[in-house]
Write an enzyme that holds these catalytic residues in place. Structure first.
Site, short mmCIF file in Angstrom:
data_model
loop_
_atom_site.label_atom_id
_atom_site.label_comp_id
_atom_site.label_asym_id
_atom_site.label_seq_id
_atom_site.Cartn_x
_atom_site.Cartn_y
_atom_site.Cartn_z
N SER A 132 0.84 -1.21 0.00
CA SER A 132 0.00 0.00 0.00
C SER A 132 0.87 1.25 0.00
O SER A 132 2.03 1.22 0.44
CB SER A 132 -0.86 0.01 1.26
N TYR A 175 -1.64 -1.07 10.60
CA TYR A 175 -1.78 -1.37 9.17
C TYR A 175 -0.57 -0.90 8.36
O TYR A 175 0.01 -1.65 7.57
CB TYR A 175 -3.06 -0.71 8.66
P1 NAD Z 1 -11.57 -5.88 0.61
O1 NAD Z 1 -12.22 -5.75 1.93
O2 NAD Z 1 -12.46 -6.03 -0.55
O3 NAD Z 1 -10.55 -7.08 0.62
C1 NAD Z 1 -9.87 -7.51 1.76
C2 NAD Z 1 -10.12 -9.00 1.92
O4 NAD Z 1 -9.28 -9.50 2.94
C3 NAD Z 1 -11.53 -9.34 2.35
O5 NAD Z 1 -12.39 -9.49 1.25
C4 NAD Z 1 -11.33 -10.66 3.09
O6 NAD Z 1 -11.66 -11.76 2.29
C5 NAD Z 1 -9.84 -10.70 3.38
N1 NAD Z 1 -9.64 -10.89 4.82
C6 NAD Z 1 -9.68 -9.96 5.80
N2 NAD Z 1 -9.52 -10.57 7.00
C7 NAD Z 1 -9.39 -11.90 6.75
C8 NAD Z 1 -9.19 -13.05 7.57
N3 NAD Z 1 -9.12 -12.95 8.90
N4 NAD Z 1 -9.13 -14.25 6.97
C9 NAD Z 1 -9.22 -14.36 5.63
N5 NAD Z 1 -9.38 -13.33 4.79
C10 NAD Z 1 -9.46 -12.10 5.37
O7 NAD Z 1 -10.64 -4.59 0.45
P2 NAD Z 1 -9.48 -4.22 -0.60
O8 NAD Z 1 -9.32 -2.77 -0.46
O9 NAD Z 1 -9.74 -4.81 -1.93
O10 NAD Z 1 -8.21 -4.90 0.05
C11 NAD Z 1 -7.37 -5.81 -0.63
C12 NAD Z 1 -5.93 -5.51 -0.31
O11 NAD Z 1 -5.61 -4.23 -0.83
C13 NAD Z 1 -5.61 -5.45 1.18
O12 NAD Z 1 -4.37 -6.06 1.41
C14 NAD Z 1 -5.50 -3.97 1.45
O13 NAD Z 1 -4.66 -3.71 2.53
C15 NAD Z 1 -4.91 -3.50 0.15
N6 NAD Z 1 -5.01 -2.08 -0.13
C16 NAD Z 1 -6.22 -1.48 -0.27
C17 NAD Z 1 -6.28 -0.13 -0.55
C18 NAD Z 1 -7.59 0.59 -0.69
O14 NAD Z 1 -7.59 1.81 -0.72
N7 NAD Z 1 -8.70 -0.09 -0.81
C19 NAD Z 1 -5.11 0.61 -0.68
C20 NAD Z 1 -3.89 -0.03 -0.55
C21 NAD Z 1 -3.85 -1.38 -0.28
#
Ligand code: NAD
Ligand code: MG
Length: 316
Positions: A208, A221
């Site tokens: 991220s 985080y």
């Molecule tokens: P999202 O909520 O759609 O995806 C995160 C997923 O993590 C969930 O769908 C879930 O299945 C999984 N998860 C969480 N806790 C869990 C557990 N205990 N066991 C199994 N699975 C678990 O959100 P997203 O934004 O698509 O996130 C995906 C990745 O992208 C993450 O690593 C997040 O840190 C990263 N990210 C997101 C952003 C943003 O702005 N959305 C920015 C930078 C990085």
């Protein structure tokens, strides 16, 4: 002068744009996705994409594959929603069989993705479970490989992000869970994947922009995301001689349910992502091509790299 400025500020109707530049005009990154107008909203963790307003664009109607991952076999954690869902759909449309791992309470989101994978003519494998659970964590990769008939792509993408105002408010339990889901699981899953992977295989980790610009309300985080960058660079060097490449993608603000389910202070949701140079949040579908590139042989000389997809915020 005034007249010129006025003309420049008015969007030109399509009919006035020369045919050869018209497609480019539609691809203007600042206007490519509609205005968000996201209301203040809440969902309990982990939340559902299908209940998010507006529903994040995971590419169901827009991602077109070119066969760049033909015959590959991929496991994507957090593949039910947001960025992971967009990657799962893109991989299937690029020709890969895809297993997705997600929490059991996310089945409604997962069903949309599993159906899209099948519609692309590929095998879809559902692996619901909790990465906090040791039995699940230590078996999910083997189960994916067994049901896919092999494994040559692992996308470590599951993530937990919960804001807390102060260190006093941030509990050790939350720190532990964030580290377990975001980074510690990457060690377990990547180690298990190596039993199945050979030369040409790839691991792609989701880090991220928080790795470089830590938000003071995301002490746990942001630290996991810096760790993911180092893990990626180290493991990339370790595995390159075996022909296995490890890289990462660093998204900026992307509109997903992660932000709605306490990933952001509520009052930030309506303007989420507007402080980027592009002036808007990214959509999950805009992350997918980076993951396709890093998984495909097109990136054969790219190792230990973090590919930033963040709307233009400078990174080290
Ligand atoms: P999202 O909520 O759609 O995806 C995160 C997923 O993590 C969930 O769908 C879930 O299945 C999984 N998860 C969480 N806790 C869990 C557990 N205990 N066991 C199994 N699975 C678990 O959100 P997203 O934004 O698509 O996130 C995906 C990745 O992208 C993450 O690593 C997040 O840190 C990263 N990210 C997101 C952003 C943003 O702005 N959305 C920015 C930078 C990085
Ligand atoms: Mg989800």
């Amino acid at each position: 002068m005034t007249e010129q400025t006025t003309q420049k500020d008015q969007p030109r109707p399509d009919s006035e744009i020369p045919a050869e530049t018209s497609q480019l005009a539609h691809d203007d990154p600042s206007t490519r996705h509609p205005e968000q107008d996201a209301p203040i909203q809440d969902q309990p963790e982990p939340g559902l994409d299908v209940e998010t307003d507006p529903v994040p664009d995971i590419g169901l109607d827009s991602y077109k594959g070119l066969g760049r991952l033909q015959g590959r076999k991929a496991l994507i954690t957090g593949g039910d929603s947001g960025i992971g869902a967009a990657v799962a759909i893109a991989y299937a449309r690029e020709g890969a069989d895809v297993a997705i791992a997600y929490l059991p309470q996310e089945q409604r989101d997962a069903d949309r993705v599993l159906e899209a994978i099948r519609e692309a003519g590929r095998t879809a494998v559902a692996l619901p479970g909790d990465l906090m659970d040791e039995d699940y964590r230590t078996s999910v990769v083997d189960r994916a490989a067994e049901q896919l008939g092999g494994l040559d792509i692992l996308v470590n993408n599951a993530g937990k992000q919960v804001v807390s105002e102060s260190l006093e408010e941030l509990t050790d339990q939350q720190v532990f869970e964030t580290f377990q889901v975001n980074i510690l699981s990457m060690y377990t899953l990547s180690r298990a994947a190596l039993k199945h992977m050979g030369p040409g295989s790839t691991i792609v980790n989701t880090t991220s922009i928080q790795a470089y610009n830590p938000n003071p309300m995301l002490l746990d985080y942001a630290a996991t995301k810096s760790a993911i960058n180092s893990f990626t660079k180290g493991l990339g060097q370790q595995l390159a001689p075996k022909g296995i490449r490890v890289n990462a993608v660093a998204p900026g603000p992307v509109w997903t349910v992660l932000q709605v389910s306490d990933g952001q202070p509520k009052e930030k949701l309506p303007t989420f992502g507007e402080d980027t140079p592009t002036g808007r949040p990214g959509q999950p579908v805009e992350m997918a091509p980076a993951y396709v590139f890093l998984a495909s042989p097109e990136s054969s000389y790219v190792v230990g790299e973090t590919l930033n997809a963040n709307g233009g915020t400078p990174t080290p």
